[in-house]
Design a protein around this motif. Structure first.
Motif, mmCIF file in Angstrom:
data_model
loop_
_atom_site.group_PDB
_atom_site.id
_atom_site.type_symbol
_atom_site.label_atom_id
_atom_site.label_comp_id
_atom_site.label_asym_id
_atom_site.label_seq_id
_atom_site.Cartn_x
_atom_site.Cartn_y
_atom_site.Cartn_z
ATOM 1 N N UNK A 26 0.832 -1.206 0.000
ATOM 2 C CA UNK A 26 0.000 0.000 0.000
ATOM 3 C C UNK A 26 0.866 1.256 0.000
ATOM 4 N N UNK A 27 1.858 1.311 0.877
ATOM 5 C CA UNK A 27 2.705 2.504 0.977
ATOM 6 C C UNK A 27 3.555 2.698 -0.267
ATOM 7 N N UNK A 28 3.900 1.591 -0.943
ATOM 8 C CA UNK A 28 4.740 1.663 -2.134
ATOM 9 C C UNK A 28 3.975 1.732 -3.431
ATOM 10 N N UNK A 29 2.641 1.883 -3.368
ATOM 11 C CA UNK A 29 1.795 2.007 -4.571
ATOM 12 C C UNK A 29 1.905 0.772 -5.463
ATOM 13 N N UNK A 30 1.850 -0.403 -4.837
ATOM 14 C CA UNK A 30 1.941 -1.646 -5.598
ATOM 15 C C UNK A 30 0.904 -2.657 -5.110
ATOM 16 N N UNK A 31 -0.291 -2.151 -4.815
ATOM 17 C CA UNK A 31 -1.336 -3.013 -4.263
ATOM 18 C C UNK A 31 -2.207 -3.663 -5.317
#
Length: 686
Positions: A428-433
């Motif tokens: 989520x924090x790394x924009x890879x969800x």
């Protein structure tokens, strides 16, 4: 007539010994003599303060009368315990924290508005300690160091001899002729200084550019087993000469060398050199006529944010940032005005700086097109997706507290998330969800643009996303998505049991020394603020969006800040001031995006070496970035989000500024591969 015979060496030694015995019977706290002088160098009020070598906390308690919070550090645990006992019940005690440990390693993370160090630097690694203190000093902060210098020159010995006579006189006067106890603050062990004044001065000038020497003498903390030695006070001034050096030393005949390194904060006046660097970050927004305006990997045109790998964050040479000479500043003026003119930007606030290279702060254009009110540096501005850096920092603080894990699935905290048993907090924090971005949902867009004053709840925002299937499996690729931050905000609330706005304001902004950064829960906008202008409207016409309710952005884009605070935040977030080194290293590690030179980590990006984030929402854009090595910062704030030839305005400003000041590290996030135009505008939550 024969002259009076000079005293023999044994007789002179006996006199010196007698003076020492007299001093021991009539002791007085030499360090405390500097406290009034130090306080005169400081603002009437400031945020965070740090006293290194705090002893029993005398100066710490004085600082607490002016500061929002004070940290005291001392190597002797017994002395720290005594400081705590003396502080208990004193005014401002709740704002004081003591830490046992030796500098520079034990120095708490900044930024600090004020740092003091009295009679302790000669016990510490000189260069490493000054570098650490400089790094932890907030932009525009004040550093005052009073330290010992070894006798080397005739004038030093003369002052030392004078001190032998004056110290007993002062002690006798203070005790009114009666013997007295040794002050608690003087019970710590001491040792002689190893560096001469010339050595201290030369090294300090290199470490703290703009240093100016000023000769002085003082009653000093007596070295163990010997008399005070002579010394000088070193005052480091900003290059514009507006800082003053301070008054005379209170007592002649001393051994102290004082280093003062400071620059007034922007809201008062700003010097040409400050003690910390600045960052600049581009804004993120979609064009008024496009539904997504994303890259092939889902990277928004100006949110194509990225974070540098942890092991390369310090590889930028200091020489990669240009000294801000008058000619360079004229180039910046011209480039900023050019972008303003071409992109029709109403107003801009800009800050560019690096220690030893100068500071450039300037405003252009108007804050209100209807009245012609000019832009000023103190205006509150909406910062859009720079909110993400605060939300992720709050989440990472919980990681440091062992309350959550980065690789925990979101299903552990939030129910009914599509693929929630596989999507981790790190995803989520790394924009890879792989989750769908709620701000691209047509129903959301109709609801928002049909009534931009209406509030949205976090659950409503998630509902717009969760009706769509996931786009890919977690970690498969980068896809900039506001939904991710809504979920992280809810995790923070669940674990802390407190509203997200309270957590961010108290546990993040306040810890970072940001006193003009807020997380609004409605459309309220502190004054003074600029009016914002957008064409993300149902009609496609430019409208004033100043009072639109930002709740639709919540943990992804609702926050408000100022140039002063973002200047400080730039370095805090890029260097991990509020986090443990291990957690910050994980934050900065990231695979590249599809844009060359761009990486995105955990709520932070790296674009051509510049670390930070951008922000955009209807009417406002911001850019806050930091360049390691030269310790440089750029902050850009504007009052429009209207794109120019498909590019975000802050991207254009960031590119223009970095082409001048860091030509080897030119910031640029191209808005490529835009999605087909639709009749519904798409607010950029970031």
């Amino acid at each position: 007539m024969p002259g009076t015979p000079l005293p023999s060496r044994p007789a002179l030694a006996a006199v010196v010994d007698a003076l020492h015995r007299f001093n021991a019977a009539h002791p007085w706290d030499h360090n405390a003599h500097y406290h009034p002088w130090i306080l005169r160098q400081l603002p009437d009020r400031f945020g965070r303060a740090l006293d290194v070598g705090c002893g029993t906390g005398d100066l710490v308690r004085l600082l607490a009368r002016r500061a929002g919070s004070v940290d005291g550090v001392d190597a002797d645990p017994a002395v720290v315990a005594r400081a705590r006992a003396l502080t208990d019940g004193s005014p401002g005690a709740s704002r004081i924290r003591y830490t046992p440990g030796s500098a520079p390693g034990a120095v708490p993370a900044g930024p600090y508005d004020v740092i003091t160090c009295v009679a302790a630097l000669h016990h510490l690694p000189f260069t490493e300690t000054l570098v650490r203190l400089r790094r932890e000093l907030a932009p525009g902060g004040t550093l005052v160091v009073v330290g010992l210098a070894r006798e080397a020159r005739p004038v030093d010995h003369a002052l030392g001899l004078a001190s032998l006579l004056l110290n007993p006189a002062v002690g006798w006067a203070r005790h009114r002729g009666r013997p007295g106890p040794r002050p608690v603050a003087m019970t710590a062990p001491t040792r002689p200084a190893a560096m001469t004044f010339a050595e201290v001065a030369g090294r300090a000038r290199r470490l703290l550019p703009g240093a100016r020497l000023r000769r002085g003498s003082s009653g000093a903390t007596r070295c163990s087993g010997g008399p005070p030695t002579s010394g000088d006070r070193l005052v480091v001034r900003p290059r514009d000469g507006r800082a003053y050096a301070g008054g005379r030393s209170p007592v002649p005949g001393g051994e102290e060398t004082a280093v003062r390194y400071w620059g007034k904060r922007l809201r008062r006046t700003w010097p040409a050199a400050v003690a910390a660097g600045l960052l600049a970050v581009p804004a993120v927004t979609a064009t008024a006529g496009s539904a997504s305006a994303q890259t092939a990997t889902g990277l928004p045109p100006s949110a194509a944010a990225s974070a540098v790998p942890a092991d390369s964050s310090s590889d930028v040479p200091d020489g990669d940032f240009t000294t801000l000479t008058p000619e360079v500043m004229r180039q910046l003026d011209a480039e900023i005005r050019r972008v303003m003119r071409e992109a029709s930007v109403p107003g801009v606030i800009v800050h560019v700086s690096a220690p030893g290279k100068g500071t450039y702060v300037k405003t252009f254009g108007v804050a209100d097109k209807s009245t012609g009110q000019p832009m000023t540096p103190n205006l509150y501005m909406r910062i859009g997706s720079e909110t993400k850096t605060f939300t992720v920092t709050a989440m990472l603080e919980l990681v440091d507290q062992k309350k959550i894990g980065l690789d925990d699935p979101i299903s552990k905290y939030i129910d009914d998330v599509p693929n929630g048993d596989k999507i981790t907090l790190r995803n989520l924090a790394g924009m890879r969800s792989g989750l769908y971005n709620y701000s691209l949902d047509p129903d959301f867009q109709k609801a928002f643009f049909g009534n931009p004053d209406r509030p949205f709840t976090p659950q409503e925002l998630l509902d717009y996303s969760f009706k769509h299937p996931v786009s890919f499996q977690p970690g498969a690729r980068f896809d900039y998505c506001n939904t991710n931050l809504i979920l992280l905000g809810l995790v923070v609330e669940k674990i802390t049991g407190r509203p997200l706005d309270e957590v961010i304001e108290q546990d993040v902004a306040e810890r970072a020394g940001l006193d003009r950064t807020t997380f609004p829960t409605n459309a309220a906008f502190p004054s003074p603020h600029a009016q914002g202008y957008t064409n993300q409207t149902l009609s496609g016409k430019v409208e004033n969006s100043t009072d639109w309710n930002p709740s639709w952005g919540w943990a992804a884009g609702a926050m408000i800040s100022t140039l002063d605070d973002l200047t400080r935040w730039a370095r805090v977030v890029a260097t991990g001031t509020l986090l443990t080194p291990a957690t910050q290293a994980q934050r900065l590690q990231a695979p590249p995006t599809t844009i060359p030179g761009a990486y995105y980590g955990l709520g932070i990006f790296n674009v051509q070496g510049w670390i930070g984030h951008n922000g955009s929402l209807p009417g406002y854009e911001s850019l806050t970035i930091y360049l390691p090595g030269p310790d440089a910062t750029i902050v850009v704030l504007i009052n429009t989000d209207i794109t120019y030839q498909g590019q975000e305005p802050t991207t254009l400003f960031g590119q223009a500024i970095t082409q001048v000041v860091s030509p080897k590290h030119v910031y640029f996030l191209p808005a490529a591969n835009q999605a087909p135009s639709t009749s519904t505008p798409s607010p950029s939550g970031s």
